[in-house]
Design a protein around this motif. Structure first.
Motif, short mmCIF file in Angstrom:
data_model
loop_
_atom_site.label_atom_id
_atom_site.label_comp_id
_atom_site.label_asym_id
_atom_site.label_seq_id
_atom_site.Cartn_x
_atom_site.Cartn_y
_atom_site.Cartn_z
N UNK A 117 0.82 -1.22 0.00
CA UNK A 117 0.00 0.00 0.00
C UNK A 117 0.85 1.27 0.00
N UNK A 118 1.95 1.22 0.78
CA UNK A 118 2.80 2.42 0.91
C UNK A 118 3.60 2.70 -0.36
N UNK A 119 3.57 1.76 -1.29
CA UNK A 119 4.35 1.95 -2.51
C UNK A 119 3.50 2.26 -3.73
N UNK A 120 2.20 2.45 -3.49
CA UNK A 120 1.31 2.83 -4.59
C UNK A 120 1.00 4.32 -4.47
N UNK A 121 1.35 5.07 -5.48
CA UNK A 121 1.12 6.52 -5.46
C UNK A 121 0.05 6.87 -6.48
N UNK A 122 -1.02 7.44 -6.01
CA UNK A 122 -2.17 7.73 -6.88
C UNK A 122 -1.94 8.97 -7.76
N UNK A 123 -2.54 8.92 -8.94
CA UNK A 123 -2.67 10.12 -9.76
C UNK A 123 -4.01 10.75 -9.38
N UNK A 124 -4.12 12.05 -9.55
CA UNK A 124 -5.41 12.71 -9.32
C UNK A 124 -5.72 13.62 -10.50
N UNK A 125 -6.95 13.66 -10.97
CA UNK A 125 -8.07 12.83 -10.55
C UNK A 125 -7.90 11.38 -11.02
N UNK A 126 -8.69 10.51 -10.42
CA UNK A 126 -8.55 9.10 -10.78
C UNK A 126 -9.91 8.39 -10.77
N UNK A 127 -9.86 7.08 -10.80
CA UNK A 127 -11.07 6.23 -10.84
C UNK A 127 -12.00 6.70 -11.99
N UNK A 128 -13.29 6.86 -11.71
CA UNK A 128 -14.21 7.22 -12.80
C UNK A 128 -13.94 8.60 -13.38
N UNK A 129 -13.20 9.41 -12.64
CA UNK A 129 -12.91 10.77 -13.09
C UNK A 129 -11.52 10.88 -13.73
N UNK A 130 -10.95 9.73 -14.00
CA UNK A 130 -9.59 9.70 -14.55
C UNK A 130 -9.51 10.32 -15.95
N UNK A 131 -8.35 10.85 -16.27
CA UNK A 131 -8.12 11.32 -17.63
C UNK A 131 -7.77 10.14 -18.52
N UNK A 132 -8.35 10.13 -19.69
CA UNK A 132 -7.96 9.16 -20.72
C UNK A 132 -6.51 9.45 -21.11
N UNK A 133 -5.75 8.38 -21.38
CA UNK A 133 -4.33 8.54 -21.71
C UNK A 133 -4.14 8.93 -23.17
N UNK A 134 -5.17 8.68 -23.98
CA UNK A 134 -5.07 8.98 -25.41
C UNK A 134 -4.78 7.74 -26.25
N UNK A 135 -4.86 6.57 -25.62
CA UNK A 135 -4.61 5.34 -26.38
C UNK A 135 -5.89 4.74 -26.93
N UNK A 136 -7.03 5.31 -26.54
CA UNK A 136 -8.32 4.74 -26.94
C UNK A 136 -8.87 5.33 -28.23
N UNK A 137 -10.04 4.83 -28.60
CA UNK A 137 -10.75 5.40 -29.75
C UNK A 137 -10.09 5.16 -31.09
N UNK A 138 -9.07 4.28 -31.10
CA UNK A 138 -8.38 4.01 -32.35
C UNK A 138 -7.20 4.94 -32.60
N UNK A 139 -6.92 5.82 -31.63
CA UNK A 139 -5.86 6.84 -31.79
C UNK A 139 -4.53 6.23 -32.24
N UNK A 140 -4.17 5.08 -31.63
CA UNK A 140 -2.87 4.49 -31.92
C UNK A 140 -2.73 4.08 -33.38
#
Lengths: 185, 249
Positions: free
Chosen positions: A80-103
């Motif tokens: 647990x102490x070695x996991x560092x969260x990004x914010x926002x996350x979970x359902x409010x997470x930013x898409x990385x840009x790999x979806x939608x056929x972008x690649x």
């Protein structure tokens, strides 16, 4: 998964099966004691990880409950102490840009510009590794980090689960890179 | 001076509103009209969208142009291929407006041959292969690679004599799909998953039909092709009588 789940609804396709994600099963199997993972390997090493919530799995399919499963699994294998969260996350997470056929779209420059927010989020965590339990996220984040000249390996969850159980073979470490290449062999 | 301030400036408006044929068409397709006419113009969508600003477009502008009937502009901007349809805007929107669905319909309005070649090609490959592999992987190659890697693991690693991989095994609980990337470019990445499934005693099988996890026909916004692929996959699972279609993600 999203394409099948929504496709079945959209086109009214009758079927006799249910759709399941391996992420939810990992969590269930760990809770049931069938998957005896441990984060002991990382106690002294102190390698830090951050975690990408795949849009198709979390926001677009199972919501925050599966995001919690994802964290439960990640914490169980890296500590647990070695996991560092990004914010926002979970359902409010930013898409990385790999979806939608972008690649595959040929809009490489735009894809990387899109991914700038994700890249910054990852770098801001200062984590050594990034867990990306989705193929498109994995490829996109790998590309973003590589293109920025940074050294943050992107790993699948299955790699870490097997690593934590001491059953990860020599050829199965392609994404672990130097720091963990030899651990538990 | 006083007269000048009273005078109405008659500059040309930036946008001349028209009745949008496109918006009406999309609204017909969506339950409750998809809320597309309920935009409050608040901008929550755009402020949290990584695609905002690309090609001078953002979700709010896209929706407003559509609502104001600027069909030519929205159906010609390449921005629809730069939005990933991630639905973060829907999540943030107080009216739950389905902008990604609008993006999908605009993608679908592009003549098929003008859509991005890479996405089109990946969809075509999926239609051509019985496994629906966007990389065009043949099912016999997938099976050969999996079995080859399995033998190698058994020979070179201790304690995995019972590790098993089955294909087309009827009645298995889980129908496991696999992203084509693994058998095609990094087959060793399949092994950790097999080991996990073996450790928990999961009853699973691969299939030679509809096994590929990816689906670029949806991204291509080709309904007919998308449906063909999903029907093939669904039939494959039901033909084997599996209880779950299991995704590796």
């Amino acid at each position: 998964m999203y394409a099948v789940r929504v496709g079945l609804q959209k086109f009214g396709i009758k079927h006799n099966f249910e759709i399941e994600s391996i992420i939810r099963l990992y969590a269930r199997w760990i809770r049931e004691g069938k998957l005896s993972v441990s984060s002991d390997w990382n106690k002294d090493l102190g390698i830090t990880f951050t975690l990408q919530d795949p849009c198709q799995l979390v926001r677009k399919s199972f919501g925050d409950p599966v995001a919690e499963d994802l964290r439960f699994v990640a914490k169980s294998v890296v500590g647990e102490e070695h996991l560092i969260e990004m914010y926002p996350n979970k359902s409010n997470n930013y898409c990385c840009g790999g979806g939608g056929g972008y690649l595959q779209s040929g809009y490489t420059e735009e894809r990387r510009a899109y991914g700038a927010i994700k890249l910054k989020q990852i770098l801001d965590t200062g984590a050594d590794y990034c867990i990306a339990p989705c193929h498109n996220c994995h490829s996109q984040i790998h590309d973003l980090i590589h293109h920025a000249g940074k050294d943050i390996p992107v790993v699948h969850l299955w790699t870490l689960i097997c690593l934590s159980m001491g059953i990860l073979g020599e050829n199965e470490r392609g994404y672990l890179e130097e720091r963990l290449a030899e651990l538990g062999l | 001076m006083a007269d000048a301030t009273m005078e109405t400036t008659r500059a040309t408006p930036m946008v001349v509103p028209h009745q949008s044929v496109f918006l009406d068409k999309v609204k017909e397709l969506l339950p409750e009209g998809g809320n597309l006419s309920m935009c409050l113009t608040c901008g929550l969508c755009s402020s949290g969208c990584p695609a905002s600003g690309l090609h001078d477009m953002d979700p709010r502008k896209f929706l407003r142009l559509c609502a104001l009937g600027q069909d030519e502009e929205i159906t010609s901007t390449p921005w629809v291929w730069m939005c990933t349809m991630c639905q973060r805007c829907v999540y943030a929107c107080p009216m739950a407006i389905d902008i990604p669905r609008l993006v999908y319909e605009v993608r679908a309005s592009w003549p098929r041959e003008t859509r991005p070649k890479g996405i089109l090609g990946s969809c075509e490959q999926a239609l051509k292969t019985e496994g629906n592999s966007a990389m065009g992987a043949r099912s016999e190659d997938f099976q050969f690679v999996a079995e080859d890697i399995l033998e190698e693991v058994k020979e070179t690693q201790e304690g995995w004599d019972d590790l098993a991989v089955s294909f087309n095994r009827k009645g298995a609980t889980y129908f496991l799909n696999q992203n084509s990337r693994e058998p095609v470019t990094e087959p060793d990445e399949m092994v950790p998953l097999w080991k996990i499934l073996h450790t928990v005693g999961a009853d699973w099988t691969y299939s030679t039909v509809g096994w590929a996890a990816e689906n670029y026909c949806m991204f291509l916004a080709d309904d007919e092709a998308w449906e063909t692929v999903v029907r093939n996959k669904a039939k494959a699972v039901d033909d084997l009588g599996c209880k779950y279609w299991l995704n590796t993600e």
